[in-house]
Scaffold this active site. Structure first.
Site, PDB file in Angstrom:
ATOM      1  N   ARG A  19      22.421  35.934 123.318  1.00 18.93           N
ATOM      2  CA  ARG A  19      23.667  36.631 122.999  1.00 18.93           C
ATOM      3  C   ARG A  19      23.483  37.583 121.839  1.00 18.93           C
ATOM      4  O   ARG A  19      24.444  38.197 121.382  1.00 18.93           O
ATOM      5  CB  ARG A  19      24.759  35.614 122.632  1.00 18.93           C
ATOM      6  CG  ARG A  19      25.120  34.705 123.766  1.00 18.93           C
ATOM      7  CD  ARG A  19      26.261  33.793 123.400  1.00 18.93           C
ATOM      8  NE  ARG A  19      26.258  32.644 124.264  1.00 18.93           N
ATOM      9  CZ  ARG A  19      26.993  31.565 124.096  1.00 18.93           C
ATOM     10  NH1 ARG A  19      27.816  31.488 123.067  1.00 18.93           N
ATOM     11  NH2 ARG A  19      26.919  30.563 124.931  1.00 18.93           N
ATOM     12  N   LYS A  29      24.350  22.099 133.747  1.00 18.09           N
ATOM     13  CA  LYS A  29      25.106  22.311 132.504  1.00 18.09           C
ATOM     14  C   LYS A  29      26.587  22.221 132.851  1.00 18.09           C
ATOM     15  O   LYS A  29      27.075  22.965 133.716  1.00 18.09           O
ATOM     16  CB  LYS A  29      24.758  23.698 131.955  1.00 18.09           C
ATOM     17  CG  LYS A  29      25.586  24.113 130.743  1.00 18.09           C
ATOM     18  CD  LYS A  29      25.029  25.397 130.141  1.00 18.09           C
ATOM     19  CE  LYS A  29      26.011  26.013 129.168  1.00 18.09           C
ATOM     20  NZ  LYS A  29      25.420  26.339 127.879  1.00 18.09           N
ATOM     21  N   GLU A  36      18.112  25.314 122.094  1.00 15.24           N
ATOM     22  CA  GLU A  36      18.389  26.326 123.123  1.00 15.24           C
ATOM     23  C   GLU A  36      18.837  27.580 122.394  1.00 15.24           C
ATOM     24  O   GLU A  36      19.881  27.591 121.741  1.00 15.24           O
ATOM     25  CB  GLU A  36      19.491  25.810 124.059  1.00 15.24           C
ATOM     26  CG  GLU A  36      19.954  26.851 125.064  1.00 15.24           C
ATOM     27  CD  GLU A  36      21.233  26.428 125.791  1.00 15.24           C
ATOM     28  OE1 GLU A  36      21.439  25.215 126.026  1.00 15.24           O
ATOM     29  OE2 GLU A  36      22.058  27.325 126.093  1.00 15.24           O
TER      30      GLU A  36
HETATM   31  C1  3PG Z   1      26.918  27.165 125.012  1.00 17.71           C
HETATM   32  O1  3PG Z   1      26.507  28.277 125.304  1.00 17.71           O
HETATM   33  O2  3PG Z   1      26.354  26.127 125.403  1.00 17.71           O
HETATM   34  C2  3PG Z   1      28.191  27.050 124.266  1.00 17.71           C
HETATM   35  O3  3PG Z   1      28.615  28.259 123.789  1.00 17.71           O
HETATM   36  C3  3PG Z   1      28.174  26.032 123.192  1.00 17.71           C
HETATM   37  O4  3PG Z   1      29.505  25.808 122.878  1.00 17.71           O
HETATM   38  P1  3PG Z   1      29.987  25.378 121.417  1.00 17.71           P
HETATM   39  O5  3PG Z   1      29.856  26.582 120.557  1.00 17.71           O
HETATM   40  O6  3PG Z   1      31.448  24.995 121.601  1.00 17.71           O
HETATM   41  O7  3PG Z   1      29.150  24.213 120.982  1.00 17.71           O
END
Ligand code: 3PG
Length: 211
Positions: free
Chosen positions: A45, A129, A41
């Site tokens: 960002r 999610k 995924e």
């Molecule tokens: C996401 O967008 O799914 C999260 O930012 C993932 O979170 P993590 O960096 O704690 O794995």
């Protein structure tokens, strides 16, 4: 389940990535594939995210590339145009839901409460999610939420604060379709092109079939 959800369930773990330089995208996809995880995924960002999705979709059609952090319909449409094959958002708005349905692609909106999950199911989405997973109560919260909603066929993809040492607690929950996280291919490893390290972390995670 559609093909994308079947693949995510079979892999059990989805690398969530932030790509600063689109020219590293295909090498990253190859590193994950070499470790047995041909899915990722790409979060919207960074300015390079859409080009990264496009590069992977064009050069590696066997890799399941999705787009994450979709905050509005415009971002979703751009991700679809770039070639994303599944779509993820930390939440759900009516316009985002409309755009997702119009795209015809598998869409995973965010939900961490019963009302949010029920609204998503009502809008036609039943893979959700659960974000931010750790801060929202972790595995205990997902199990508790899944109990009344199980009959609706809902499955959760928890992400946010999950690391290698807490992964199994989430995978043990039948309502979890797959677990997502950035620790597999973290930003520092991508930026330093530590492909071997990413492959090794991916390889340590395989055999998590959750279909
Ligand atoms: C996401 O967008 O799914 C999260 O930012 C993932 O979170 P993590 O960096 O704690 O794995």
């Amino acid at each position: 389940m559609n093909d994308a959800f079947l693949t995510l369930a079979k892999l059990g773990v989805v690398p969530v990535v932030e790509i600063a330089d689109a020219s590293t995208a295909v090498a990253l996809a190859d590193a994950l594939t070499a470790g047995g995880l041909p899915a990722l995924e790409v979060t919207l960002r960074t300015p390079a995210a859409l080009d990264a999705i496009r590069a992977i979709a064009e050069a590696r059609p066997d890799v399941l590339v999705g787009a994450g952090t979709l905050l509005d319909a415009g971002m979703l449409d751009q991700a679809v145009a770039a070639g994303a094959r599944f779509l993820v958002s930390p939440g759900l708005t009516p316009s985002l839901g409309d755009a997702a349905r119009a795209s015809g692609l598998p869409f995973i909106p965010g939900a961490v409460t019963a009302s949010e999950a029920m609204a998503a199911i009502d809008a036609g989405f039943n893979v959700l999610k659960f974000f931010p997973a750790a801060a929202s109560g972790g595995p205990a919260a997902i199990s508790a939420l899944a109990a009344p909603l199980g009959g609706a066929g809902v499955r959760f993809m928890p992400t946010g604060g999950i690391r290698a040492n807490t992964l199994q607690d989430y995978l043990d929950i039948p309502a979890v379709i797959a677990v997502g996280g950035t620790w597999i291919a973290d930003t520092a490893s991508i930026n330093s092109q530590d492909w071997d390290g990413i492959t090794a972390r991916a390889r340590a995670l395989t055999n998590n079939d959750h279909s």
